[in-house]
Design a protein around this motif. Structure first.
Motif, PDB file in Angstrom:
ATOM      1  N   GLY A  10       0.818  -1.212   0.000  1.00  0.00           N
ATOM      2  CA  GLY A  10       0.000   0.000   0.000  1.00  0.00           C
ATOM      3  C   GLY A  10       0.850   1.260   0.000  1.00  0.00           C
ATOM      4  O   GLY A  10       0.536   2.240  -0.701  1.00  0.00           O
ATOM      5  N   ARG A  11       1.933   1.273   0.785  1.00  0.00           N
ATOM      6  CA  ARG A  11       2.806   2.438   0.801  1.00  0.00           C
ATOM      7  C   ARG A  11       3.483   2.661  -0.556  1.00  0.00           C
ATOM      8  O   ARG A  11       3.624   3.798  -1.007  1.00  0.00           O
ATOM      9  CB  ARG A  11       3.866   2.266   1.903  1.00  0.00           C
ATOM     10  CG  ARG A  11       3.305   2.462   3.322  1.00  0.00           C
ATOM     11  CD  ARG A  11       4.433   2.662   4.321  1.00  0.00           C
ATOM     12  NE  ARG A  11       5.372   1.516   4.315  1.00  0.00           N
ATOM     13  CZ  ARG A  11       5.228   0.471   5.130  1.00  0.00           C
ATOM     14  NH1 ARG A  11       4.203   0.426   5.984  1.00  0.00           N
ATOM     15  NH2 ARG A  11       6.094  -0.512   5.091  1.00  0.00           N
ATOM     16  N   ARG A  12       3.892   1.564  -1.175  1.00  0.00           N
ATOM     17  CA  ARG A  12       4.516   1.723  -2.496  1.00  0.00           C
ATOM     18  C   ARG A  12       3.505   2.245  -3.525  1.00  0.00           C
ATOM     19  O   ARG A  12       3.825   3.085  -4.385  1.00  0.00           O
ATOM     20  CB  ARG A  12       5.094   0.375  -2.953  1.00  0.00           C
ATOM     21  CG  ARG A  12       6.349  -0.061  -2.211  1.00  0.00           C
ATOM     22  CD  ARG A  12       7.045  -1.183  -2.944  1.00  0.00           C
ATOM     23  NE  ARG A  12       6.156  -2.323  -3.142  1.00  0.00           N
ATOM     24  CZ  ARG A  12       6.035  -3.337  -2.278  1.00  0.00           C
ATOM     25  NH1 ARG A  12       6.745  -3.312  -1.145  1.00  0.00           N
ATOM     26  NH2 ARG A  12       5.217  -4.338  -2.516  1.00  0.00           N
ATOM     27  N   LYS A  13       2.222   1.748  -3.431  1.00  0.00           N
ATOM     28  CA  LYS A  13       1.194   2.218  -4.356  1.00  0.00           C
ATOM     29  C   LYS A  13       0.907   3.712  -4.149  1.00  0.00           C
ATOM     30  O   LYS A  13       0.747   4.477  -5.122  1.00  0.00           O
ATOM     31  CB  LYS A  13      -0.094   1.407  -4.149  1.00  0.00           C
ATOM     32  CG  LYS A  13      -1.228   1.773  -5.097  1.00  0.00           C
ATOM     33  CD  LYS A  13      -0.878   1.454  -6.544  1.00  0.00           C
ATOM     34  CE  LYS A  13      -2.068   1.712  -7.454  1.00  0.00           C
ATOM     35  NZ  LYS A  13      -1.738   1.510  -8.901  1.00  0.00           N
ATOM     36  N   ASP A  69       3.765   5.781  -5.575  1.00  0.00           N
ATOM     37  CA  ASP A  69       3.825   5.797  -7.040  1.00  0.00           C
ATOM     38  C   ASP A  69       2.678   6.608  -7.662  1.00  0.00           C
ATOM     39  O   ASP A  69       2.715   6.905  -8.866  1.00  0.00           O
ATOM     40  CB  ASP A  69       3.794   4.360  -7.576  1.00  0.00           C
ATOM     41  CG  ASP A  69       5.042   3.573  -7.170  1.00  0.00           C
ATOM     42  OD1 ASP A  69       6.063   4.227  -6.822  1.00  0.00           O
ATOM     43  OD2 ASP A  69       4.996   2.323  -7.166  1.00  0.00           O
ATOM     44  N   THR A  70       1.644   6.912  -6.886  1.00  0.00           N
ATOM     45  CA  THR A  70       0.497   7.659  -7.430  1.00  0.00           C
ATOM     46  C   THR A  70       0.865   9.144  -7.591  1.00  0.00           C
ATOM     47  O   THR A  70       1.405   9.752  -6.654  1.00  0.00           O
ATOM     48  CB  THR A  70      -0.713   7.521  -6.502  1.00  0.00           C
ATOM     49  OG1 THR A  70      -1.014   6.123  -6.329  1.00  0.00           O
ATOM     50  CG2 THR A  70      -1.920   8.242  -7.071  1.00  0.00           C
ATOM     51  N   PRO A  71       0.591   9.749  -8.744  1.00  0.00           N
ATOM     52  CA  PRO A  71       0.869  11.189  -8.906  1.00  0.00           C
ATOM     53  C   PRO A  71       0.073  12.012  -7.902  1.00  0.00           C
ATOM     54  O   PRO A  71      -1.015  11.626  -7.454  1.00  0.00           O
ATOM     55  CB  PRO A  71       0.439  11.465 -10.352  1.00  0.00           C
ATOM     56  CG  PRO A  71       0.500  10.142 -11.035  1.00  0.00           C
ATOM     57  CD  PRO A  71       0.127   9.135  -9.997  1.00  0.00           C
ATOM     58  N   LYS A  72       0.599  13.170  -7.552  1.00  0.00           N
ATOM     59  CA  LYS A  72      -0.041  14.002  -6.533  1.00  0.00           C
ATOM     60  C   LYS A  72      -1.417  14.506  -6.978  1.00  0.00           C
ATOM     61  O   LYS A  72      -2.308  14.680  -6.137  1.00  0.00           O
ATOM     62  CB  LYS A  72       0.858  15.192  -6.201  1.00  0.00           C
ATOM     63  CG  LYS A  72       2.146  14.792  -5.488  1.00  0.00           C
ATOM     64  CD  LYS A  72       2.955  16.031  -5.115  1.00  0.00           C
ATOM     65  CE  LYS A  72       4.224  15.636  -4.369  1.00  0.00           C
ATOM     66  NZ  LYS A  72       5.018  16.819  -3.970  1.00  0.00           N
ATOM     67  N   LEU A 102      -8.239   9.248  -5.445  1.00  0.00           N
ATOM     68  CA  LEU A 102      -7.984   7.901  -4.913  1.00  0.00           C
ATOM     69  C   LEU A 102      -8.370   7.817  -3.449  1.00  0.00           C
ATOM     70  O   LEU A 102      -8.956   6.819  -2.999  1.00  0.00           O
ATOM     71  CB  LEU A 102      -6.498   7.548  -5.091  1.00  0.00           C
ATOM     72  CG  LEU A 102      -6.071   6.159  -4.588  1.00  0.00           C
ATOM     73  CD1 LEU A 102      -6.840   5.067  -5.337  1.00  0.00           C
ATOM     74  CD2 LEU A 102      -4.561   5.958  -4.765  1.00  0.00           C
ATOM     75  N   LEU A 103      -8.069   8.855  -2.684  1.00  0.00           N
ATOM     76  CA  LEU A 103      -8.433   8.859  -1.270  1.00  0.00           C
ATOM     77  C   LEU A 103      -9.950   8.909  -1.101  1.00  0.00           C
ATOM     78  O   LEU A 103     -10.511   8.249  -0.210  1.00  0.00           O
ATOM     79  CB  LEU A 103      -7.769  10.064  -0.588  1.00  0.00           C
ATOM     80  CG  LEU A 103      -7.977  10.193   0.923  1.00  0.00           C
ATOM     81  CD1 LEU A 103      -7.441   8.960   1.652  1.00  0.00           C
ATOM     82  CD2 LEU A 103      -7.319  11.472   1.447  1.00  0.00           C
ATOM     83  N   PHE A 104     -10.671   9.695  -1.978  1.00  0.00           N
ATOM     84  CA  PHE A 104     -12.133   9.747  -1.918  1.00  0.00           C
ATOM     85  C   PHE A 104     -12.747   8.402  -2.238  1.00  0.00           C
ATOM     86  O   PHE A 104     -13.702   7.954  -1.581  1.00  0.00           O
ATOM     87  CB  PHE A 104     -12.639  10.825  -2.892  1.00  0.00           C
ATOM     88  CG  PHE A 104     -14.129  10.918  -2.959  1.00  0.00           C
ATOM     89  CD1 PHE A 104     -14.881  11.522  -1.943  1.00  0.00           C
ATOM     90  CD2 PHE A 104     -14.823  10.370  -4.048  1.00  0.00           C
ATOM     91  CE1 PHE A 104     -16.257  11.573  -2.005  1.00  0.00           C
ATOM     92  CE2 PHE A 104     -16.196  10.424  -4.103  1.00  0.00           C
ATOM     93  CZ  PHE A 104     -16.922  11.031  -3.095  1.00  0.00           C
ATOM     94  N   LEU A 105     -12.187   7.706  -3.245  1.00  0.00           N
ATOM     95  CA  LEU A 105     -12.692   6.379  -3.613  1.00  0.00           C
ATOM     96  C   LEU A 105     -12.500   5.382  -2.473  1.00  0.00           C
ATOM     97  O   LEU A 105     -13.400   4.591  -2.152  1.00  0.00           O
ATOM     98  CB  LEU A 105     -12.001   5.891  -4.879  1.00  0.00           C
ATOM     99  CG  LEU A 105     -12.396   4.498  -5.387  1.00  0.00           C
ATOM    100  CD1 LEU A 105     -13.892   4.468  -5.728  1.00  0.00           C
ATOM    101  CD2 LEU A 105     -11.572   4.113  -6.601  1.00  0.00           C
TER     102      LEU A 105
END
Length: 532
Positions: free
Chosen positions: A57-60, A63-66, A72-75
């Protein structure tokens, strides 16, 4: 005066009990650790899986653009809210998380391959084909060994070392193979040595009842055991050290920088010994003089010593003038006089012991202290005496060899293979304890020991390495403790100090001991009677 008790640390029984308790404690701790691992294995697996999921999860997230982290957090928050509002949602989510953690935390170590790999299979097939001419006959209706046959039926067990060579092998052979004949065994052992890899020592165990041959690679014997005081009783001499599976006894030794129990080859001398005298054979540089020095240092603890050095290289100069050393002779005249005195001393002891027994008294004190006669290369004096027209010194050994056990006299002879034919018949007949040191052919080993060793011989052996056989017993691998000449410049400081610490104090000046040979006085029955 009250006798002071010995410290318990010097007690062999207490040391053995302590070692046994330590071994039991280690075994108990190991068993407890294995049981705890089995009980907590599910918890360990889930914890490992949760850690791997968190890392993923930390790596994902990293790697996610800002610009996409907000959606992603809302989903993720919407999914958590939906699960929380669903009937039994939290329970199902926890079960799903545990299942995913268990799957991620499983042991991913690839299983060890079953059976040999391609190269090992080729080695086994090659060895099987090489054994076919020895383990098959044309009359066998169902041969176990045949060209192109199945090697799996012939080799019941096999192990390989890290280098891909055989480490352990159990071979089946047909019942009609003459495994009771030494020549037939020797052919198979020679073949297996060549196919399994040269330069190593192999132990061959023939099971004639089950028609099985077990081949095991032997570990090298330790070569860094220095001369030291061994925990032995009077009448016991440590010739060297052997494999743990060959003897039932161990000795606590200083093994390098640590203490370790090492299995010894113990030679028992004295009145009740069945092998009262010893013969050591070897090539130059094989370590026979080292063996004699080791025996001399042990013999001086309880007895007197007479040394006859035919080599003339000063190997025993460190013993001249020492307490308990009667003489160290390097000249033919001195050797002849010393051995003549030894023969008369043996006769004197026999007469004194016989008179004491007839009178119902214990043996006199002057017959109880052991007398050791050490001869290094006595055949040199045989040739010199023949050239000067003197008596053969070996002929004077007949009395100590024949009656030495009753008189508490022990004879040790060291000779080289090149002069073996010059040994007298008395030396050959009465030396039942035998040692072969250095590189020797199986035929030479068998000629000296009377039996072939159950291990292969090496082409190159370190000094002091060889084989020993006591009487009609089994043949043992042997490594003599390092006992070099302390006066030799090539000797290391550690070995020199170890030998010097074992030397008794010098009571006679070395020059006087060399210039005053032992004089043989005539001995008569009247003189012995008057002395008794």
């Amino acid at each position: 005066m009250a006798r002071r008790p010995l410290p318990r640390i010097l007690s062999k029984d207490s040391a053995q009990i302590a070692r046994t308790q330590i071994a039991r404690s280690r075994e108990l701790a190991r068993t407890a650790a294995d049981s705890a691992t089995d009980v907590l294995h599910p918890l360990i697996t889930i914890s490992r899986g949760l850690r791997r999921l968190a890392s993923a999860g930390r790596r994902k997230w990293a790697d996610t653009p800002k610009d996409k982290r907000g959606p992603l957090l809302f989903l993720a928050s919407s999914v958590v809210l939906v699960v929380a509002l669903m009937p039994y949602g939290p329970l199902l989510a926890a079960i799903t998380l545990m299942a995913a953690a268990a799957w991620q935390g499983r042991d991913r170590t690839p299983p060890a391959p079953e059976g040999p790999d391609e190269s090992q299979t080729e080695r086994l097939r090659s060895l099987y084909e090489a054994l076919v001419p020895y383990f098959s006959t044309a009359e066998d209706p169902a041969p176990l060994y045949a060209h192109g046959g199945e090697w799996e039926k012939a080799f019941e067990a096999h192990e390989f070392d890290d280098g891909g060579r055989f480490g352990h092998l159990v071979i089946r052979y047909p019942a009609y193979f003459p495994d009771a004949e030494p020549a037939a065994r020797a052919r198979i052992e020679q073949l297996l040595t060549a196919k399994a890899g040269r330069g190593r020592e192999y132990h061959f165990e023939w099971d004639g009842e089950g028609n099985r041959l077990t081949v095991t690679v032997l570990a090298p014997l330790p070569t860094n055991i220095a001369a030291q005081r061994f925990v032995t009783a009077p009448g016991e001499t440590v010739l060297g050290f052997t494999d743990p599976s060959e003897v039932q006894r161990t000795l606590p030794l200083s093994y390098g920088d640590e203490q370790r129990d090492v299995p010894p080859v113990v030679w028992r001398t004295g009145i009740r010994s069945t092998e009262p005298h010893l013969l050591a054979m070897g090539h130059p540089g094989s370590g026979t003089s080292t063996l004699l020095r080791s025996i001399a240092l042990q013999a001086l603890q309880y007895g007197d010593l007479l040394i006859v050095d035919g080599g003339g290289t000063g190997e025993y100069a460190c013993l001249i003038g020492r307490d308990g050393v009667l003489a160290v002779e390097c000249a033919a005249a001195g050797a002849l006089a010393s051995l003549e005195w030894a023969a008369q001393e043996t006769e004197r002891r026999l007469v004194a012991i016989n008179r004491a027994r007839q009178a119902g008294a214990p043996p006199p004190e002057n017959t109880r202290r052991p007398l050791w006669i050490l001869l290094d290369r006595p055949t040199v004096f045989t040739h010199l005496s023949a050239a000067d027209g003197r008596k053969d010194p070996q002929a004077l050994l007949q009395t100590p060899l024949r009656h030495g056990r009753a008189a508490n006299v022990t004879v040790v002879v060291a000779e080289q293979f090149e002069s073996a034919e010059a040994l007298s018949e008395g030396v050959r007949q009465h030396t039942r304890a035998r040692v072969v040191l250095g590189s020797a052919t199986p035929e030479q080993v068998e000629a000296v020991l009377g039996a072939r060793p159950h291990t292969t011989t090496l082409a190159h052996m370190s000094p002091g390495r060889g084989y020993a056989r006591l009487g009609s017993g089994s043949v043992h691998r042997l490594q003599v403790p390092s006992t070099p000449d302390p006066y030799d410049d090539a000797t290391s400081d550690a070995d020199r100090q170890a030998v010097q610490e074992l030397l008794p104090p010098r009571t006679t000046p070395a020059v006087a001991a060399q210039t005053e040979p032992v004089e043989a006085e005539p001995l008569t029955a009247e003189a012995v009677a008057a002395e008794s």
